[in-house]
Design a protein around this motif. Structure first.
Motif, PDB file in Angstrom:
ATOM      1  N   PRO A   6       0.640  -1.224  -0.016  1.00 45.37           N
ATOM      2  CA  PRO A   6       0.002  -0.021   0.103  1.00 45.37           C
ATOM      3  C   PRO A   6       0.746   1.255  -0.100  1.00 45.37           C
ATOM      4  O   PRO A   6       2.015   1.230   0.627  1.00 45.37           O
ATOM      5  N   ILE A   7       0.332   2.345  -0.500  1.00 41.31           N
ATOM      6  CA  ILE A   7       1.210   3.606  -0.545  1.00 41.31           C
ATOM      7  C   ILE A   7      -0.004   4.601   0.196  1.00 41.31           C
ATOM      8  O   ILE A   7      -1.053   4.412   0.140  1.00 41.31           O
ATOM      9  N   ALA A   8       0.700   5.662   0.763  1.00 36.60           N
ATOM     10  CA  ALA A   8       0.166   6.693   1.349  1.00 36.60           C
ATOM     11  C   ALA A   8       0.506   8.135   0.911  1.00 36.60           C
ATOM     12  O   ALA A   8       2.083   8.074   0.641  1.00 36.60           O
ATOM     13  N   GLU A  42      -7.867   7.564   6.598  1.00 34.99           N
ATOM     14  CA  GLU A  42      -8.159   6.692   5.601  1.00 34.99           C
ATOM     15  C   GLU A  42      -8.977   7.333   4.694  1.00 34.99           C
ATOM     16  O   GLU A  42      -9.940   8.111   5.066  1.00 34.99           O
ATOM     17  N   THR A  43      -8.944   6.926   3.541  1.00 40.08           N
ATOM     18  CA  THR A  43      -9.682   7.413   2.392  1.00 40.08           C
ATOM     19  C   THR A  43      -9.666   6.320   1.067  1.00 40.08           C
ATOM     20  O   THR A  43      -8.750   6.157   0.508  1.00 40.08           O
ATOM     21  N   SER A  46      -7.143   3.853   0.907  1.00 37.04           N
ATOM     22  CA  SER A  46      -5.748   4.264   1.071  1.00 37.04           C
ATOM     23  C   SER A  46      -5.525   5.286   2.233  1.00 37.04           C
ATOM     24  O   SER A  46      -6.379   5.621   2.929  1.00 37.04           O
ATOM     25  N   MET A  47      -4.217   5.837   2.412  1.00 37.91           N
ATOM     26  CA  MET A  47      -4.047   6.697   3.372  1.00 37.91           C
ATOM     27  C   MET A  47      -3.510   7.900   3.113  1.00 37.91           C
ATOM     28  O   MET A  47      -2.938   8.075   2.166  1.00 37.91           O
ATOM     29  N   TRP A  66      -7.859  12.321  -5.852  1.00 36.19           N
ATOM     30  CA  TRP A  66      -9.110  11.232  -5.548  1.00 36.19           C
ATOM     31  C   TRP A  66      -9.870  11.075  -6.910  1.00 36.19           C
ATOM     32  O   TRP A  66     -10.156  11.831  -7.681  1.00 36.19           O
TER      33      TRP A  66
END
Length: 126
Positions: A6-8, A42-43, A46-47, A66
């Motif tokens: 995962p990526i933030a 959190e969205t 993802s973060m 987004w």
């Protein structure tokens, strides 16, 4: 190796309290972690992380985007919360009422409470 990780997005802010209000109340993101150094939201699976620095808001490019299903609905909701969309007239990008359109997408940019540039983007089906 990284393709499965995962990526933030990590976003610098000048005033953490003000930024937290914007990301929580204006954008409606869920705060999932808070420490003395940073906060994480959190969205959509993802973060987004925020950290306080005197250099927040200085980037002149998009820091996070987004993908949305209905750009017009998202813009209407954000505008109802006081968000102003940017207008650009640059080579390859000309907005009309805050929206740029191309064959593949429609997008709009706005600034967070710290001056960071964020984007909402609707991909065209085709």
């Amino acid at each position: 190796m990284l393709a499965e990780s995962p990526i933030a997005a990590i976003i610098p802010v000048n005033d953490m309290a003000r930024a937290k209000r914007f990301y929580s109340e204006t954008l409606g993101l869920t705060l999932i972690k808070e420490s003395a150094e940073d906060v994480m939201y959190e969205t959509g699976g993802s973060m987004i992380g925020l950290y306080e620095t005197p250099y927040g808001g200085q980037a002149q490019h998009t820091l996070a985007s987004w993908k949305v299903a209905d750009l017009d609905a998202e813009m209407k909701e954000l505008r109802s919360k006081g968000v102003a969309f940017e207008d650009y007239d640059l080579p390859g990008i000309k907005t009309v009422d805050g929206v740029v359109e191309s064959e593949d997408m429609r997008g709009a940019w706005f600034k967070d409470s710290e001056g960071n540039i964020l984007c909402v983007l609707e991909e065209r089906k085709g």
